[in-house]
Scaffold this active site. Structure first.
Site, mmCIF file in Angstrom:
data_model
loop_
_atom_site.group_PDB
_atom_site.id
_atom_site.type_symbol
_atom_site.label_atom_id
_atom_site.label_comp_id
_atom_site.label_asym_id
_atom_site.label_seq_id
_atom_site.Cartn_x
_atom_site.Cartn_y
_atom_site.Cartn_z
ATOM 1 N N HIS A 282 16.501 -21.375 -44.506
ATOM 2 C CA HIS A 282 15.345 -20.900 -45.266
ATOM 3 C C HIS A 282 15.735 -20.590 -46.708
ATOM 4 O O HIS A 282 15.098 -21.069 -47.663
ATOM 5 C CB HIS A 282 14.789 -19.653 -44.577
ATOM 6 N N GLU A 283 16.785 -19.801 -46.882
ATOM 7 C CA GLU A 283 17.163 -19.381 -48.233
ATOM 8 C C GLU A 283 17.723 -20.537 -49.048
ATOM 9 O O GLU A 283 17.553 -20.577 -50.273
ATOM 10 C CB GLU A 283 18.166 -18.229 -48.165
ATOM 11 N N HIS A 286 14.883 -22.261 -50.675
ATOM 12 C CA HIS A 286 14.529 -21.590 -51.931
ATOM 13 C C HIS A 286 15.455 -22.044 -53.054
ATOM 14 O O HIS A 286 15.017 -22.359 -54.167
ATOM 15 C CB HIS A 286 14.660 -20.076 -51.765
ATOM 16 N N GLU A 315 7.875 -20.572 -51.139
ATOM 17 C CA GLU A 315 8.017 -20.406 -49.690
ATOM 18 C C GLU A 315 7.799 -21.718 -48.947
ATOM 19 O O GLU A 315 8.403 -21.950 -47.896
ATOM 20 C CB GLU A 315 7.039 -19.343 -49.182
#
Length: 520
Positions: A282-283, A286, A315
């Protein structure tokens, strides 16, 4: 380049340097800073905030913007005989600079400093309160942050209206830095179908479980193994240790400290063996977005035009890599041998077993660990509570009880304590009201952009099975990342997908995935 334009670019460069110093202090605060350093860190950040506010609101800066605009108009006059606009980003960039200048000038400098110090205190108290599961410890800090944010919203709202020409509400005003032009009306249109359909899909999962469907077995992966898998994942996806760092923090996050300095964090969660792996995916999503934004020095004013379109788009990029990639069936088939070899056994029994384990579809109390079906309901809960705290009559002291009531209504669960409930997220400890809907908007945007990606290059699952992850990033770098703030989130989605943002693609994706999981 004219003198005024050069001076403006130099001024903006200095502003970005100061902002990056503040970001560096924030990263340290969330990773390595000892608890007793919070008061001094608050004073440091407050000093920087006041300096930044002064640079972005003083008369000299306003004059620089207008002088640069006039210089540009003289150099490239429109109309007969003129050569017109030299770069399509100029009008938009000047518009963004003037907008930010107006908002900065509306704010009392003393309020800016007080708010930053309150954020630092709030974060420190939140950490302690969460450790002790004692909301009463944090409540005074939250009351202070709400009061300061309300005052900030009232100052920022002066002279501003929404897209419909009407004054923005307190919540809408605070949400603008995250989602430009967002309104409660727009969110109502997008979120109402989710509030109706997601509980129905959850009920379908619960019914199947009650009929004896197999539940995922509990599994513990050693901490060192989890971190090793996280680093392997990053290396596969282009992690470059010369410009990026992976650290640990109480709450996973990603931030950019400079043009070649990208930071991300993960965390190990006992009882959640895939949490660190998925949080890292997820990060890194980003960070990939940040690395792909148009910030090269040869472009017209890398800031603010080169910043992220919105946090919803941000996101969407992290959720794409976490959910569409790391949670996909094709990815599980590729990674099953790696997980098996690293652990020295095969508790999943097959690649399909690992895929089910990465997609448990089991409603839980924690948002960060939530499955794709229940995640949206976690966001709706927080959104409704934010509105009640900022614009309604919900007192801070009643927050734990109202949180638990809504958790029962939406997810059929009741937290055993405050740490499992209203203290689990970091956002309110920093006064970040207006942020939570970006997470759910990110799911909607990711689904719609994924449809466009598949329209151009074929099914994502098929490309993953072929190990073609890099081609997916190439598509994003061509169609999404370069847009920066040249458009807002809604415009980006419509430009790339050809249709307005809707909840339909996301709900279709969820139903298809649920069907396939039930068939395994």
């Amino acid at each position: 380049m004219g003198q005024a334009i050069d001076q403006l670019r130099s001024h903006l460069h200095g502003t970005r340097l100061l902002g990056s110093i503040a970001s560096t202090l924030y990263f340290d605060q969330n990773t390595l800073m000892p608890a007793e350093g919070s008061a001094w860190r608050g004073a440091q950040l407050a000093l920087l905030a006041r300096q930044l506010h002064g640079r972005q609101s003083n008369e000299a800066y306003a004059d620089l913007i207008e002088a640069a605009a006039q210089e540009l108009a003289l150099a490239h006059p429109a109309g007969p005989g003129g050569d017109g606009e030299p770069h399509p980003g100029w009008p938009r960039n000047l518009e963004l600079l003037r907008q930010d200048l107006r908002r900065q000038r509306n704010q009392d400098p003393a309020l800016v400093g007080h708010l930053v110090q309150a954020q630092s205190r709030g974060y420190s108290l939140w950490q302690e309160a969460r450790t002790r599961s004692d909301f009463a410890m944090f409540a005074p800090a939250l009351n202070e942050l709400i009061a300061l944010r309300r005052e900030q919203a009232s100052q920022l709202a002066v002279g501003e209206t929404g897209a419909d020409g009407q004054p923005r509400s307190c919540w809408e005003t605070l949400a603008q830095p995250f989602e430009p032009e967002i309104s409660q009306q727009t969110l109502g249109t997008l979120f109402t179908p989710l509030r109706q359909r997601l509980p129905e899909l959850l009920a379908r999962v619960e019914a199947r479980r009650s009929e004896g469907a197999e539940a995922p077995d509990a599994l513990e992966l050693p901490e060192a193994l989890q971190l090793e898998l996280c680093q392997t994942l990053l290396d596969d996806w282009g992690f470059d240790g010369r410009i990026a760092v992976l650290a640990r923090s109480p709450h996973p996050f990603s931030c950019t400290l400079g043009p070649s300095d990208f930071r991300l964090t993960t965390r190990i969660v006992p009882g959640s063996p895939y949490s660190a792996f998925l949080a890292t995916a997820h990060e890194w999503g980003h960070s990939l977005y940040e690395q792909g934004l148009p910030r090269r020095s040869d472009q017209w004013f890398a800031w603010p035009l080169g910043d992220a379109t919105s946090m919803g788009v941000h996101e969407s990029q992290s959720l794409f890599w976490e959910c569409r990639i790391a949670r996909s069936e094709a990815f599980a088939r590729r990674w099953h041998p790696r997980f098996k070899a690293a652990l020295g056994s095969d508790p999943w029994g097959s690649a399909a077993g690992l895929w089910r384990a990465l997609n448990p579809l089991n409603p839980g109390l924690n948002r960060v660990e939530a499955d794709e079906l229940s995640y949206g309901l976690h966001i709706l809960l927080r959104y409704e509570l934010e509105l009640a705290l900022l614009e309604g009559d919900l007192p801070v002291e009643a927050l734990p009880g109202e949180w638990n009531r809504l958790m029962g209504e939406l997810l059929g669960l009741t937290p055993a304590n405050d740490a499992e409930g209203c203290l689990q997220d970091v956002h309110w400890s920093e006064g970040l009201f207006g942020y939570f809907p970006s997470y759910l908007l990110g799911h909607l945007i990711s689904a719609q952009l994924s449809q466009a990606m598949e329209r151009d290059g074929g099914p994502i699952e098929r490309r993953l099975a072929a190990g073609d992850d890099q081609a997916l990033l190439v598509w994003l770098r061509e169609h999404v990342h370069p847009l920066g703030r040249s458009v807002d989130g809604a415009e980006l989605v419509e430009r790339v997908s050809g249709a307005p943002l809707s909840a339909v693609p996301f709900l279709s994706y969820l139903e298809d995935k649920l069907n396939r999981l039930e068939a395994t």
